[in-house]
Structure formats: structure tokens, C-alpha cells
Design a protein around this motif. Structure first.
Motif, mmCIF file in Angstrom:
data_model
loop_
_atom_site.group_PDB
_atom_site.id
_atom_site.type_symbol
_atom_site.label_atom_id
_atom_site.label_comp_id
_atom_site.label_asym_id
_atom_site.label_seq_id
_atom_site.Cartn_x
_atom_site.Cartn_y
_atom_site.Cartn_z
ATOM 1 N N GLU A 7 50.119 4.615 46.501
ATOM 2 C CA GLU A 7 49.989 5.942 47.101
ATOM 3 C C GLU A 7 50.974 6.938 46.505
ATOM 4 O O GLU A 7 50.721 8.144 46.489
ATOM 5 C CB GLU A 7 50.178 5.858 48.621
ATOM 6 C CG GLU A 7 49.011 5.255 49.358
ATOM 7 C CD GLU A 7 49.195 5.312 50.866
ATOM 8 O OE1 GLU A 7 50.202 5.897 51.308
ATOM 9 O OE2 GLU A 7 48.328 4.793 51.584
ATOM 10 N N GLN A 8 52.116 6.437 46.022
ATOM 11 C CA GLN A 8 53.122 7.334 45.448
ATOM 12 C C GLN A 8 52.645 7.975 44.154
ATOM 13 O O GLN A 8 53.241 8.955 43.687
ATOM 14 C CB GLN A 8 54.405 6.560 45.187
ATOM 15 C CG GLN A 8 54.224 5.379 44.237
ATOM 16 C CD GLN A 8 55.493 4.585 44.044
ATOM 17 O OE1 GLN A 8 56.567 5.143 43.847
ATOM 18 N NE2 GLN A 8 55.387 3.262 44.123
ATOM 19 N N TYR A 110 60.701 10.303 47.622
ATOM 20 C CA TYR A 110 59.683 11.283 48.010
ATOM 21 C C TYR A 110 59.398 12.306 46.910
ATOM 22 O O TYR A 110 58.779 13.338 47.169
ATOM 23 C CB TYR A 110 60.071 12.010 49.306
ATOM 24 C CG TYR A 110 60.279 11.070 50.465
ATOM 25 C CD1 TYR A 110 59.193 10.466 51.107
ATOM 26 C CD2 TYR A 110 61.560 10.763 50.907
ATOM 27 C CE1 TYR A 110 59.378 9.596 52.167
ATOM 28 C CE2 TYR A 110 61.767 9.883 51.963
ATOM 29 C CZ TYR A 110 60.662 9.305 52.584
ATOM 30 O OH TYR A 110 60.858 8.441 53.625
ATOM 31 N N PHE A 112 57.943 12.803 42.714
ATOM 32 C CA PHE A 112 56.752 12.348 42.009
ATOM 33 C C PHE A 112 57.134 12.036 40.567
ATOM 34 O O PHE A 112 57.821 12.835 39.918
ATOM 35 C CB PHE A 112 55.658 13.421 42.050
ATOM 36 C CG PHE A 112 54.362 12.997 41.412
ATOM 37 C CD1 PHE A 112 53.436 12.255 42.126
ATOM 38 C CD2 PHE A 112 54.070 13.341 40.104
ATOM 39 C CE1 PHE A 112 52.246 11.863 41.553
ATOM 40 C CE2 PHE A 112 52.882 12.951 39.517
ATOM 41 C CZ PHE A 112 51.968 12.215 40.239
ATOM 42 N N HIS A 188 58.198 1.350 39.546
ATOM 43 C CA HIS A 188 58.138 2.043 40.832
ATOM 44 C C HIS A 188 57.302 1.256 41.847
ATOM 45 O O HIS A 188 57.630 1.225 43.036
ATOM 46 C CB HIS A 188 57.544 3.440 40.653
ATOM 47 C CG HIS A 188 58.519 4.430 40.091
ATOM 48 N ND1 HIS A 188 59.058 4.310 38.832
ATOM 49 C CD2 HIS A 188 59.068 5.553 40.625
ATOM 50 C CE1 HIS A 188 59.878 5.322 38.615
ATOM 51 N NE2 HIS A 188 59.910 6.085 39.681
ATOM 52 N N LYS A 192 58.642 -0.266 45.445
ATOM 53 C CA LYS A 192 57.930 0.098 46.675
ATOM 54 C C LYS A 192 57.494 -1.147 47.449
ATOM 55 O O LYS A 192 57.631 -1.211 48.681
ATOM 56 C CB LYS A 192 56.705 0.941 46.309
ATOM 57 C CG LYS A 192 55.814 1.301 47.482
ATOM 58 C CD LYS A 192 56.441 2.308 48.403
ATOM 59 C CE LYS A 192 55.456 2.767 49.463
ATOM 60 N NZ LYS A 192 56.054 3.762 50.369
#
Length: 252
Positions: A7-8, A110, A112, A188, A192
Motif C-alpha cells: 500500500e505504501q 509516511y 513516498f 521497504h 513494513k
């Protein structure tokens, strides 16, 4: 609700723009690319304002370290006169600085990570690859095709080796984009996943409350590793561009 680690990387349109069949929306990816460029320009502007300080402060030292690092990289990897190296130094400096800040900004929670999208890294590597090829033809003309045929190759093997070298040459752009995108996305995603696992163990309470310390320690270690990867990938991308540029200028 269990959130996907992917989702990131979702592209979110912030300002939808449709022109006919073209989708030109301003997205979160566009926003962070704009923020990265603005941050780099502002940093360089304020550091070099009025010629800088005789005794550099922390920010000026940071910019000077990057400048010296890229300058040494260009001098070591590109053969030829100084005028030739100075001609391409701005391109190499901007490429390294842009990738470095994109990767580092992506480490902020938070935010991108622009370089985690293949279309971004492929677009960058493909545009640089086309530019390097144009430089090769400008420098050598049609003799640039000799880069596809190593010296001393028997004539009977020439057709096979030319085809092999052509495929290898064209895949340079693809490999540059894939390497940067895959490393950033994988790192990443792993951070996560482990962060979500540690948070789940923490929320369970009891003996699991104590057991969450191990995943959290791993997350901290992976975050430090990912920070190193962010810097390393900017360096690898840049040094390969220098090597390809040297091949185009001096052939091999």
C-alpha cells in the motif's frame, strides 16, 4: 484490518487532470519528485549564497562532500581531457543528488519513495541511455558501431558477437532501472512486513509483549541497512552511468 505492505507504493491522484484520453494527474509521486527537486535547489542556493562561508557550516560541508565525491567519481571513471569531464559533470552531479535525496526522503515515515516505481527508474535510465548513445554518435559518427565488436574477434564469430553485444548494450537501460527499483521496493516492503509483525505481537499482550522486542530490533537493524542501501543504490546507478558514458566517449 490488515494492511498490505504494498500500500505504501500506491499512486494516489492529488489533482486529477484528464485531457482527452490522456491521464496527466498530479499524484503523490509527482509531489515528492517536486519536493525533492525543490529541496535540492534550496539547499544549494542557500549554501552558495554570497559565495558561501569561508568556514563552512554543516550544510555547506554536506554539499561540498557530495560535490567532491561526484567530482572524484567523474575523474576516476571517465577518461579524457578535463574539458570533456567538466562537460558531463553537471549531469552526473544532478543524477546522483536527485536519486540520493529521493531515496533518503523515502526513508521518512509516511512519505513516498519515488524510486520504488519501475516506470520512474526506467524513464530515468532510458533517457540517460539515449543521451549517452547520442553522445557516442556525436563523438565517433558511424564508427560508434565498433563498440558492438570487440577487437581481435575472428570474422566467423562476428555476426554472433555483434548480436550478443547489441542485446547486452540495449539491456543496460533496463538493468539500471530494474536494479534501483527492485532494491528500494524490496527493502521497504521487508521493513513494513516486520514492523506489522512486531506491532501485532505487541498488541497481543502477555508473553508476546516481551517477544515483540526481537522483531523491533530487527526492524531497527533493517532500517539502518535500508538507509545504507538508499545511499549505495544512488552511487551504483551513478557510477554505471559514468562507465557507460566512458564507453561511449572512448569506446572499448
Amino acid at each position: 484490518m490488515v494492511c498490505s505492505p504494498l500500500e505504501q507504493f500506491a499512486i494516489i491522484p492529488l489533482i486529477p487532470i484528464h485531457i482527452g484520453n490522456f491521464y496527466l494527474s498530479f499524484t503523490n509521486s509527482s509531489l515528492f519528485m517536486l519536493l525533492t527537486i525543490s529541496l535540492v535547489l534550496l539547499l544549494v542556493h542557500f549554501v552558495t549564497l554570497n559565495g558561501g562561508h569561508l568556514v563552512p557550516n554543516a550544510w555547506q560541508s554536506f554539499v561540498e562532500i557530495i560535490y567532491d565525491f561526484v567530482l572524484n567519481l567523474v575523474n576516476e571513471q571517465i577518461s579524457g581531457p578535463s574539458s570533456m569531464k567538466q562537460r558531463f559533470f553537471p549531469l552526473i552531479f544532478v543524477t546522483f543528488t536527485f536519486l540520493l535525496f529521493c531515496n533518503l526522503i523515502g526513508m521518512i515515515p509516511y512519505s513516498f519513495t519515488v524510486t520504488s516505481h519501475f516506470i520512474i527508474t526506467l524513464g530515468l535510465s532510458l533517457s540517460l541511455f539515449i543521451g549517452i548513445t547520442i553522445v557516442g554518435f556525436q563523438t565517433h559518427g558511424l564508427h560508434f558501431f565498433s563498440i558492438l565488436l570487440p577487437q581481435g574477434v575472428p570474422l566467423s564469430l562476428a555476426p554472433f558477437l555483434v548480436l550478443l553485444e547489441l542485446i547486452s548494450y540495449c539491456f543496460r537501460a533496463l538493468s539500471l532501472g530494474i536494479r534501483l527499483f527492485a532494491n528500494m521496493m524490496a527493502g521497504h516492503s521487508l521493513v513494513k512486513i516486520l514492523s506489522g509483525f512486531a506491532w501485532t505481537m505487541l498488541s497481543m499482550g502477555g508473553i508476546m509483549y516481551l517477544a515483540h522486542l526481537a522483531p523491533f530490533l530487527i526492524v531497527f537493524a533493517l532500517t539502518a541497512l535500508e538507509l545504507g542501501v538508499a545511499i549505495l543504490q544512488a552511487y551504483v546507478f551513478t557510477i554505471l552511468i559514468c562507465i557507460y558514458l566512458n564507453d561511449a566517449i572512448n569506446l572499448h
